[in-house]
Design a protein around this motif. Structure first.
Motif, mmCIF file in Angstrom:
data_model
loop_
_atom_site.group_PDB
_atom_site.id
_atom_site.type_symbol
_atom_site.label_atom_id
_atom_site.label_comp_id
_atom_site.label_asym_id
_atom_site.label_seq_id
_atom_site.Cartn_x
_atom_site.Cartn_y
_atom_site.Cartn_z
ATOM 1 N N ASN A 105 0.776 -1.244 0.000
ATOM 2 C CA ASN A 105 0.000 0.000 0.000
ATOM 3 C C ASN A 105 0.806 1.292 0.000
ATOM 4 O OD1 ASN A 105 -2.841 -1.168 0.526
ATOM 5 N ND2 ASN A 105 -1.633 -2.077 2.175
ATOM 6 N N GLN A 106 2.108 1.265 0.223
ATOM 7 C CA GLN A 106 2.847 2.521 0.385
ATOM 8 C C GLN A 106 2.773 3.377 -0.870
ATOM 9 O OE1 GLN A 106 6.731 2.746 2.530
ATOM 10 N NE2 GLN A 106 7.536 3.517 0.601
ATOM 11 N N PRO A 107 2.293 4.628 -0.742
ATOM 12 C CA PRO A 107 2.203 5.506 -1.907
ATOM 13 C C PRO A 107 3.514 6.227 -2.173
ATOM 14 C CG PRO A 107 1.310 6.626 0.006
ATOM 15 C CD PRO A 107 1.720 5.244 0.476
ATOM 16 N N ASP A 108 3.609 6.843 -3.332
ATOM 17 C CA ASP A 108 4.731 7.711 -3.663
ATOM 18 C C ASP A 108 4.503 9.039 -2.943
ATOM 19 O OD1 ASP A 108 6.215 9.798 -5.171
ATOM 20 O OD2 ASP A 108 6.831 8.103 -6.388
ATOM 21 N N LEU A 109 5.335 9.339 -1.945
ATOM 22 C CA LEU A 109 5.132 10.544 -1.147
ATOM 23 C C LEU A 109 6.451 10.988 -0.543
ATOM 24 C CD1 LEU A 109 3.142 12.616 0.099
ATOM 25 C CD2 LEU A 109 2.879 11.044 2.041
ATOM 26 N N GLY A 110 6.772 12.268 -0.704
ATOM 27 C CA GLY A 110 7.994 12.809 -0.116
ATOM 28 C C GLY A 110 9.217 12.042 -0.578
ATOM 29 N N PRO A 111 10.075 11.599 0.344
ATOM 30 C CA PRO A 111 11.309 10.906 -0.036
ATOM 31 C C PRO A 111 11.114 9.425 -0.366
ATOM 32 C CG PRO A 111 11.213 11.166 2.328
ATOM 33 C CD PRO A 111 9.990 11.850 1.793
ATOM 34 N N LEU A 112 9.870 8.939 -0.295
ATOM 35 C CA LEU A 112 9.616 7.512 -0.478
ATOM 36 C C LEU A 112 8.897 7.214 -1.795
ATOM 37 C CD1 LEU A 112 8.380 6.657 3.133
ATOM 38 C CD2 LEU A 112 10.683 6.342 2.195
ATOM 39 N N GLU A 113 9.300 6.120 -2.430
ATOM 40 C CA GLU A 113 8.605 5.643 -3.623
ATOM 41 C C GLU A 113 7.365 4.836 -3.257
ATOM 42 O OE1 GLU A 113 12.906 5.705 -5.299
ATOM 43 O OE2 GLU A 113 11.961 5.306 -3.375
ATOM 44 N N GLY A 114 6.418 4.788 -4.194
ATOM 45 C CA GLY A 114 5.333 3.829 -4.069
ATOM 46 C C GLY A 114 5.898 2.429 -4.235
ATOM 47 N N LEU A 115 5.443 1.483 -3.420
ATOM 48 C CA LEU A 115 6.052 0.147 -3.428
ATOM 49 C C LEU A 115 5.322 -0.902 -4.254
ATOM 50 C CD1 LEU A 115 7.362 -0.320 0.227
ATOM 51 C CD2 LEU A 115 8.550 0.555 -1.781
ATOM 52 N N PRO A 116 4.002 -0.828 -4.449
ATOM 53 C CA PRO A 116 3.340 -1.901 -5.199
ATOM 54 C C PRO A 116 3.964 -2.178 -6.570
ATOM 55 C CG PRO A 116 1.703 -0.576 -4.088
ATOM 56 C CD PRO A 116 3.024 0.130 -3.882
ATOM 57 N N GLN A 117 4.564 -1.158 -7.203
ATOM 58 C CA GLN A 117 5.191 -1.350 -8.517
ATOM 59 C C GLN A 117 6.304 -2.393 -8.482
ATOM 60 O OE1 GLN A 117 7.747 1.998 -9.804
ATOM 61 N NE2 GLN A 117 7.599 2.827 -7.715
ATOM 62 N N TYR A 118 6.980 -2.503 -7.340
ATOM 63 C CA TYR A 118 8.099 -3.439 -7.247
ATOM 64 C C TYR A 118 7.641 -4.876 -7.014
ATOM 65 C CZ TYR A 118 10.848 0.823 -6.887
ATOM 66 O OH TYR A 118 11.412 2.049 -7.146
ATOM 67 N N LEU A 119 6.376 -5.052 -6.708
ATOM 68 C CA LEU A 119 5.855 -6.399 -6.457
ATOM 69 C C LEU A 119 5.367 -7.080 -7.735
ATOM 70 C CD1 LEU A 119 3.786 -5.927 -3.171
ATOM 71 C CD2 LEU A 119 6.182 -6.549 -3.433
ATOM 72 N N GLU A 120 5.219 -6.305 -8.798
ATOM 73 C CA GLU A 120 4.616 -6.844 -10.021
ATOM 74 C C GLU A 120 5.390 -8.029 -10.584
ATOM 75 O OE1 GLU A 120 4.202 -3.517 -12.613
ATOM 76 O OE2 GLU A 120 2.650 -2.551 -11.376
ATOM 77 N N THR A 121 6.712 -8.031 -10.402
ATOM 78 C CA THR A 121 7.531 -9.135 -10.929
ATOM 79 C C THR A 121 8.226 -9.906 -9.805
ATOM 80 O OG1 THR A 121 9.446 -7.671 -11.210
ATOM 81 C CG2 THR A 121 7.955 -7.904 -13.100
ATOM 82 N N ILE A 122 7.738 -9.761 -8.584
ATOM 83 C CA ILE A 122 8.445 -10.352 -7.442
ATOM 84 C C ILE A 122 8.539 -11.871 -7.534
ATOM 85 C CG2 ILE A 122 6.418 -10.537 -5.926
ATOM 86 C CD1 ILE A 122 8.264 -9.714 -3.602
ATOM 87 N N SER A 123 7.563 -12.503 -8.156
ATOM 88 C CA SER A 123 7.564 -13.968 -8.244
ATOM 89 C C SER A 123 8.728 -14.508 -9.075
ATOM 90 C CB SER A 123 6.236 -14.464 -8.814
ATOM 91 O OG SER A 123 5.182 -14.164 -7.922
ATOM 92 N N LYS A 124 9.402 -13.632 -9.825
ATOM 93 C CA LYS A 124 10.551 -14.053 -10.615
ATOM 94 C C LYS A 124 11.840 -14.079 -9.784
ATOM 95 C CE LYS A 124 8.691 -12.126 -14.928
ATOM 96 N NZ LYS A 124 8.946 -11.165 -16.030
ATOM 97 N N HIS A 125 11.771 -13.618 -8.542
ATOM 98 C CA HIS A 125 12.964 -13.468 -7.719
ATOM 99 C C HIS A 125 12.969 -14.433 -6.537
ATOM 100 C CE1 HIS A 125 14.064 -9.964 -10.051
ATOM 101 N NE2 HIS A 125 12.840 -9.486 -9.871
ATOM 102 N N LYS A 126 14.166 -14.626 -5.953
ATOM 103 C CA LYS A 126 14.330 -15.606 -4.865
ATOM 104 C C LYS A 126 13.760 -15.114 -3.541
ATOM 105 C CE LYS A 126 18.557 -17.891 -6.526
ATOM 106 N NZ LYS A 126 19.995 -18.131 -6.247
ATOM 107 N N GLY A 127 13.877 -13.825 -3.268
ATOM 108 C CA GLY A 127 13.439 -13.333 -1.970
ATOM 109 C C GLY A 127 13.736 -11.867 -1.797
ATOM 110 N N LEU A 128 13.696 -11.412 -0.547
ATOM 111 C CA LEU A 128 13.959 -10.024 -0.215
ATOM 112 C C LEU A 128 15.014 -9.932 0.869
ATOM 113 C CD1 LEU A 128 10.536 -10.282 -0.545
ATOM 114 C CD2 LEU A 128 10.868 -7.816 -0.520
ATOM 115 N N LEU A 129 15.893 -8.949 0.734
ATOM 116 C CA LEU A 129 16.824 -8.599 1.788
ATOM 117 C C LEU A 129 16.318 -7.299 2.408
ATOM 118 C CD1 LEU A 129 20.658 -8.793 1.815
ATOM 119 C CD2 LEU A 129 19.521 -6.772 2.697
#
Length: 275
Positions: free
Chosen positions: A191-215
């Motif tokens: 849910n995190q929106p693009d606001l101030g110094p932070l990016e919106g995060l849902p965009q990074y989840l669109e291809t997450i299934s192609k990756h091993k995990g998160l650090l």
């Protein structure tokens, strides 16, 4: 820790997860318009490595032995616990994060206040981040588990003189950790929106299934007076320890930095030289 494996893990950091850190780092003003549900909640998540991204975030930033100074005037150590996580993603949503391993991490940061996103100050190419060569398996991501016993300590040795850089802090003294942090992160990713110094995060989840995990870098400790006033210089030596304070004494840590031949069996250690 096999760096090659990390090339397929998305890297994110938690902003404002230790009291006063953003103010000490000169970042507080950028977050003034970001409201949190609780007073002590972190401000948000930011990306520092997105595999194959076309922007600066696509640079693979991790090193186990050096920091690339890159002639940056205001470069600071950020001593943190990093969590290597599996995930579950279903119907366009992140539904679970499963922390599997933890270790010492340096979310090294450029403190130039240019009004850009926080992520632009986090990745300037090779060796702009530090990660311990050895991580520790998580038995249970709850306070009664292994992580509830660990502390974070960081030091810089300059011209042969050793200085404490960050406040020695228990991992459980993070504002959010264990289940509370996990549930908060899942919500932010979805849910995190693009606001101030932070990016919106849902965009990074669109291809997450192609990756091993998160650090996930869980947040930096407060600074000592030396850490507040001294930016990194070429030749500085950085030490970050995430250690079991019920097993290792602070004297053990000091002896290790002095070069004594001791075995820190319940510790994740990062040693880097600024180049």
């Amino acid at each position: 820790m096999n760096l090659e494996d990390l090339k397929d893990y998305l890297g994110f950091g938690v902003a404002g997860n230790f009291a006063n850190h953003l103010g000490e780092a000169g970042e507080a003003d950028g977050f003034k318009d970001i409201k949190t549900e609780q007073k002590d909640a972190p401000k948000g998540l930011f990306p520092f490595y997105i595999p194959k991204d076309s922007s600066h975030l696509g640079n693979f930033p991790y090193s186990t032995h050096s920091i690339n100074h890159n002639n940056i005037e205001k470069l600071q150590v950020e001593a943190e616990v990093a969590l290597l996580c599996d995930f579950k993603y279903k119907n366009g949503k992140l539904v679970d994060l499963i922390p599997k391993y933890f270790g010492a991490f340096n979310d090294c940061s450029n403190r130039v206040q240019d009004g850009n996103k926080l992520s632009t100050k986090k990745n300037w190419g090779d060796a702009s981040k530090g990660i311990a060569p050895e991580f520790i398996k998580i038995d249970n991501f709850e306070e009664e588990g292994i992580l509830g016993k660990y502390h974070i300590a960081s030091f810089v040795r300059r011209d042969g003189v050793l200085k404490n850089y960050g406040a020695i802090s228990a991992v459980k003294s993070y504002s959010y950790f264990f289940t509370q942090l996990k549930e908060w992160m899942i919500k932010q990713f979805n849910n995190q929106p693009d606001l101030g110094p932070l990016e919106g995060l849902p965009q990074y989840l669109e291809t997450i299934s192609k990756h091993k995990g998160l650090l996930i870098a869980a947040g930096a400790t407060a600074y000592t007076e030396f850490g507040k006033k001294n930016y990194l210089q070429k030749g500085d030596e950085i030490f970050i320890y995430v250690y079991n304070a019920h097993f290792h004494s602070f004297e053990d840590i000091k002896r290790d930095m002095a070069g004594d031949n001791i075995h820190l069996s319940q510790c994740s250690k990062l040693y880097q030289v600024v180049e």
